[in-house]
Design an enzyme around this catalytic site. Sequence first.
Site, PDB file in Angstrom:
ATOM      1  N   TYR A  52       0.964  -1.285   0.135  1.00 35.05           N
ATOM      2  CA  TYR A  52       0.019   0.045   0.008  1.00 35.05           C
ATOM      3  C   TYR A  52       0.959   1.262  -0.196  1.00 35.05           C
ATOM      4  CZ  TYR A  52      -3.969   2.916   1.584  1.00 35.05           C
ATOM      5  OH  TYR A  52      -5.025   3.929   1.905  1.00 35.05           O
ATOM      6  N   LYS A  66      -1.040  -1.033  -4.463  1.00 34.27           N
ATOM      7  CA  LYS A  66      -2.129  -0.135  -4.295  1.00 34.27           C
ATOM      8  C   LYS A  66      -1.289   1.189  -4.392  1.00 34.27           C
ATOM      9  CE  LYS A  66      -5.736   2.253  -1.812  1.00 34.27           C
ATOM     10  NZ  LYS A  66      -6.340   2.485  -0.596  1.00 34.27           N
TER      11      LYS A  66
END
Length: 312
Positions: free
Chosen positions: A138, A166
């Site tokens: 992330y 992400k």
Amino acid sequence: MLQASDLRGIVPPATTPLTESDTVDREAIGRLMDWYLDAGATAIFALGSSSEGPSLTREMRFEVVDACADALGGRVPLLAGVSSPSYLESVLQARRVAEIGADAIVATTPYYFHYGQEQLFEYFTALVAASPLPLVIYDIPSRSDNALDVETVLQLAENERILGLKDSTGNIERGINIVNALAGNDHFVMMQGSERLLGPALLMGYEGAVMGFANACPRLCVAIHEAATAGDLRRTRELQELMNDAFPYFFAAEPGTANVGSIVGAMKTAQELQGLCRRRTLFPARQITDEDVRTIRAYLEPLAEAGWLEFA
């Protein structure tokens, strides 16, 4: 074992519904999971920013994962956030969420302290080695205090147990450079995390998205993904503009800020308006008022009129 191909598409970063006494509302989680899947979600991400993950106790975090896994019943993969300033805490959480139904872990860089690129590479490499589950990175330097260089991402992408990233940097040029450099790598997926970049990112080679707008209108997110994947530029642009027009709803309660009470509160308000859960957020976040609800609803009305969502 989960594969990167399982994450192509729209992966909602689920909110955490709360009772009036600030306990996890498992019944509302069940409604949310069905709603996401009915809209076409390919997986669910629990315990990220939209979940108020950093505000939850460890016990609440595990209950959220357990409730999501129970409600999903294996219909789609469940990703669980394990981000922490502490490597040892992230490993502990990774092992626990594996026991209670998660299919992959998600982690930011360790936050608060600053680290060099070599240490960040070693951190993710060690974390996935210690985890029973594969990892999705992330990348959100605005929250995690540590930015990943492109070269570091490319090195991590060589690890077949690291499934993807992400991208919540907001830097699409950097992201496209990564996409181009990864051409031919089918075990690592690039997922966009910024709403207003969804269509452009998908058209330029991103394969999925994890974004808060899926907590208000997942069907529209799925439609943009489908249009872009089909190469339909006109339809992608039309739908992206619809999303962009509604995007300010995130900040309607506290204009000019990026406060959690506004952003997560707005997502939960959109869900409350659709009969899914309460809009309550965890202290000390500012609670959404009835006046805020009217403002937020006004931004979402065009989506309801166009048939993308239905108010309760």
